[in-house]
Design a protein around this motif. Structure first.
Motif, short mmCIF file in Angstrom:
data_model
loop_
_atom_site.label_atom_id
_atom_site.label_comp_id
_atom_site.label_asym_id
_atom_site.label_seq_id
_atom_site.Cartn_x
_atom_site.Cartn_y
_atom_site.Cartn_z
N GLY A 181 0.89 -1.03 0.11
CA GLY A 181 -0.13 0.15 -0.06
C GLY A 181 0.79 1.22 0.09
O GLY A 181 1.91 1.73 0.36
N ALA A 182 -0.07 2.15 -0.25
CA ALA A 182 1.12 3.68 -0.88
C ALA A 182 1.49 3.70 0.89
O ALA A 182 2.59 4.53 1.35
N GLN A 183 0.75 3.74 1.62
CA GLN A 183 0.90 4.14 3.47
C GLN A 183 2.02 3.44 3.60
O GLN A 183 2.92 3.88 4.27
N TYR A 207 -4.08 14.20 4.07
CA TYR A 207 -4.42 12.46 4.06
C TYR A 207 -3.67 12.25 6.16
O TYR A 207 -2.46 12.41 6.70
N TYR A 249 6.06 16.10 2.13
CA TYR A 249 4.97 15.44 1.69
C TYR A 249 3.83 15.55 1.22
O TYR A 249 2.88 16.33 2.19
N ILE A 251 0.38 15.77 -2.39
CA ILE A 251 -1.13 15.10 -2.96
C ILE A 251 -1.20 16.00 -3.79
O ILE A 251 -2.19 16.08 -3.79
N ASN A 256 -5.84 14.45 -0.65
CA ASN A 256 -7.46 14.68 -0.82
C ASN A 256 -7.27 15.36 0.74
O ASN A 256 -5.72 14.94 1.36
N ASP A 284 2.65 11.82 -3.38
CA ASP A 284 1.10 10.83 -2.90
C ASP A 284 0.97 10.29 -4.05
O ASP A 284 -0.15 11.33 -4.16
N THR A 286 -1.85 8.59 -5.24
CA THR A 286 -2.69 7.43 -4.24
C THR A 286 -4.37 7.41 -5.58
O THR A 286 -5.33 7.02 -5.58
N LEU A 287 -4.30 9.37 -5.81
CA LEU A 287 -5.67 9.42 -6.10
C LEU A 287 -5.16 9.93 -8.14
O LEU A 287 -6.55 10.40 -8.73
N SER A 313 -0.86 3.60 -5.92
CA SER A 313 -1.22 2.55 -4.65
C SER A 313 -2.63 1.71 -5.90
O SER A 313 -3.06 2.64 -6.66
N SER A 315 -5.20 0.98 -4.28
CA SER A 315 -6.83 1.18 -3.54
C SER A 315 -7.43 1.52 -3.98
O SER A 315 -9.08 1.48 -3.63
N LYS A 316 -7.33 2.77 -4.53
CA LYS A 316 -8.71 3.95 -4.92
C LYS A 316 -8.89 3.53 -6.19
O LYS A 316 -9.65 3.84 -6.44
N ARG A 323 -4.31 -4.52 -0.64
CA ARG A 323 -3.47 -4.20 0.38
C ARG A 323 -1.71 -3.81 -0.48
O ARG A 323 -0.57 -4.40 -0.08
C1 LIG Z 1 -3.80 10.74 -0.26
C2 LIG Z 1 -3.44 8.76 0.04
N1 LIG Z 1 -2.51 8.03 0.36
C3 LIG Z 1 -2.31 6.66 1.14
C4 LIG Z 1 -3.01 6.32 1.20
C5 LIG Z 1 -3.65 5.10 1.76
O1 LIG Z 1 -2.91 4.09 0.97
P1 LIG Z 1 -3.30 2.28 1.32
O2 LIG Z 1 -4.84 1.86 0.68
O3 LIG Z 1 -2.22 2.05 -0.24
O4 LIG Z 1 -2.15 1.92 1.68
C6 LIG Z 1 -4.68 6.75 1.14
C7 LIG Z 1 -6.34 6.13 1.38
O5 LIG Z 1 -6.78 6.60 1.52
C8 LIG Z 1 -4.84 7.97 0.38
O6 LIG Z 1 -6.17 8.58 0.17
#
Ligand SMILES: Cc1ncc(COP(=O)(O)O)c(C=O)c1O
Length: 481
Positions: A181-183, A207, A249, A251, A256, A284, A286-287, A313, A315-316, A323
């Motif tokens: 995951g990105a986190q 975030y 960091y 975005i 987000n 980041d 992710t979106l 990521s 995830s989105k 994960r």
């Molecule tokens: C900006 C941002 N970074 C990271 C994440 C987490 O991503 P991951 O599920 O890939 O860990 C999210 C999830 O909401 C997010 O909105």
């Protein structure tokens, strides 16, 4: 919580932020205190921001130094300002007003009636099942190996790299590290580059789990406020220069929670600022795929500067349950990250990586449907807000999965508590704040089906009415003159 000054605000910038106060016919220290207090509560002056010197501020505002000194004295007494000889004065929140532990975090609920707007997380696409079937057929060939692949599976890294190349950033698989995951990717880079006590610059709001990761390492976030239309690059550059963060960091792709995207010119300016100040940035992304416009997307930040480490990521774009995410950086950095990762984990699950590799082959199809569905849900949310909460204001985001809503008064933590009693869960603005301000905002995702969104907003309107009818004694309701 002990706060030391981190970000700075110039007198000129503070005058601009004070906006209408600055034009007041008869300025008083009380009204100036109230205006500054409001800026702290709604996050435009993040706690920890160092204020200009008294004389400098008095000159910029065209008022006496005595008036500024009284204003500071008043805010100190209320707990909104701290001062130390030699370090000057900086803004803070009074003890007990730190709101970002309020509702909105990850906790399970058994309550099936609860409509959950606290998370901006889409469901998995139907293509995931077929991708899993295809991955299962390729799985046996993995069993002859030991299964530890700290870089990630080659086939997945190739497909992720191809996507960057298509976006205008030539990338090879050796520049990709697959993460959980990105986190996880961000936490790994943070551990590698930043030591306790060093600073990490973040957008404000940002975030929440990134804030947790920064705090968890005992590093200090430097919060740079976002402005109405997005980034104040002048302010961000000034903070890079003045606070010398070890890492930033950011975005820039459908930020987000605000949903704004930094355009190509902005990216070029940001790239130059990072290069000039020798600051590495985790970008980041992710979106990035939740693009709800028909516009040509700007190139990835790493096109503009080699100081950008991209974190992506699944995830989105696809599903959070996979994960899986990744880091895109130089080959040398990826090698270091493989070594650094060993302290956290030894690689990502092989079967899941095979599934994602298969899913990437049909990514265009999945994303086209996700985009159409998200546009429809965003429209439902917008219409419901305009009908049930017409005095709330927001900018319809160009992408991402949520809308950042100005609720008109600094009460969003109280609203979140009331909302829970009305059967809807929301993340108050303070969750996205480094120090618990941003109480005038609430983040509203549009990931639920339209009918549920409409019902959630109806419940939220009832909660807002309850908060309005029973104002609490909190400082958060302090009037602004
Ligand atoms: C900006 C941002 N970074 C990271 C994440 C987490 O991503 P991951 O599920 O890939 O860990 C999210 C999830 O909401 C997010 O909105």
């Amino acid at each position: 919580m002990v706060l030391t000054p981190s970000a700075h605000v110039h007198a000129r910038k503070l005058v601009e932020l004070l906006g209408s106060w600055n034009g007041a016919a008869r300025p008083s220290s009380r009204s100036l205190s109230a205006a500054v207090r409001q800026l702290v509560l709604d996050g435009r002056l993040p706690p920890g921001t160092r204020l200009p010197a008294e004389r400098e501020l008095a000159d910029a505002l065209g008022v006496s130094r005595t008036l500024v000194a009284r204003m500071l004295e008043g805010l100190r007494a209320e707990g909104f300002v701290a001062s130390r000889r030699g370090a000057g004065s900086w803004v803070k929140l009074p003890d007990g007003e730190r709101g970002n532990d309020a509702h909105g975090g990850w906790f399970p609920t058994e309550d099936t009636e609860m409509l959950n707007l606290a998370h901006a997380t889409p469901n998995g696409p139907p293509e995931l099942c077929a991708a899993t079937d295809r991955a299962r057929l390729r799985f046996p060939e993995q069993l002859s190996g030991h299964g530890y692949q700290p870089h990630g599976l080659r086939v997945l890294r190739e497909r992720i790299a191809e996507r960057y190349t298509k976006r205008g950033l030539p990338t090879g698989p050796e520049q990709i590290l697959v993460t959980n995951g990105a986190q996880h990717g961000f936490a790994l880079v943070l551990r590698m580059l930043v030591s306790p006590g060093e600073r990490v610059l973040v957008e404000h709001p940002t975030y929440p789990n990134a804030i947790e990761a920064i705090r968890g390492l005992n590093t200090t976030p430097v919060a740079v406020p976002m402005v109405d239309g997005g980034w104040d690059l002048e302010l961000l550059t000034a903070n890079l220069r003045q606070t010398s963060p070890r890492l930033a960091y950011l975005i820039p792709d459908f930020h987000n929670p605000t949903g704004v995207r930094l355009d190509a010119d902005g990216r070029a300016r940001l790239g130059r600022a990072l290069a000039r100040t020798c600051t590495t940035a985790v970008i980041d992304e992710t979106l990035v795929d939740i693009d709800l416009t028909d516009d040509e997307p700007p190139p990835p930040m790493a096109v503009f500067t080699d100081r950008a480490i991209l974190v992506g990521s699944a995830s989105k774009s696809f599903w959070g349950g996979l994960r899986l995410g990744w880091i895109r950086a130089s080959e040398e950095f990826v090698q270091r990250a493989v070594v650094g990762r060993a302290a956290l984990d030894l690689g990502s699950p092989i079967l899941d990586q095979l599934v994602l590799a298969e899913l990437l082959c049909v990514a265009d199809q999945v994303l086209a449907r996700r985009r159409a569905e998200t546009i429809e849900r965003r429209a439902c949310l917008v219409a419901a807000l305009r009908e049930h909460l017409p005095h709330w204001s927001f900018r319809v985001p160009d992408g991402g999965l949520s809308l950042w809503c100005d609720i008109g008064a600094p009460v969003s933590s109280r609203l979140a508590v009331a909302a829970e009693q009305h059967g809807v869960r929301v993340a108050p603005g303070a969750r996205f704040s480094v120090h618990g301000s941003l109480e005038r905002w609430v983040r509203l995702p549009y990931t639920l089906p339209g009918d549920q969104l409409v019902e959630a907003i109806r419940r939220l309107a009832a909660a807002a009415a309850a908060v309005h009818e029973a104002p609490g004694p909190s400082l958060l309701t302090a009037p602004i003159a």
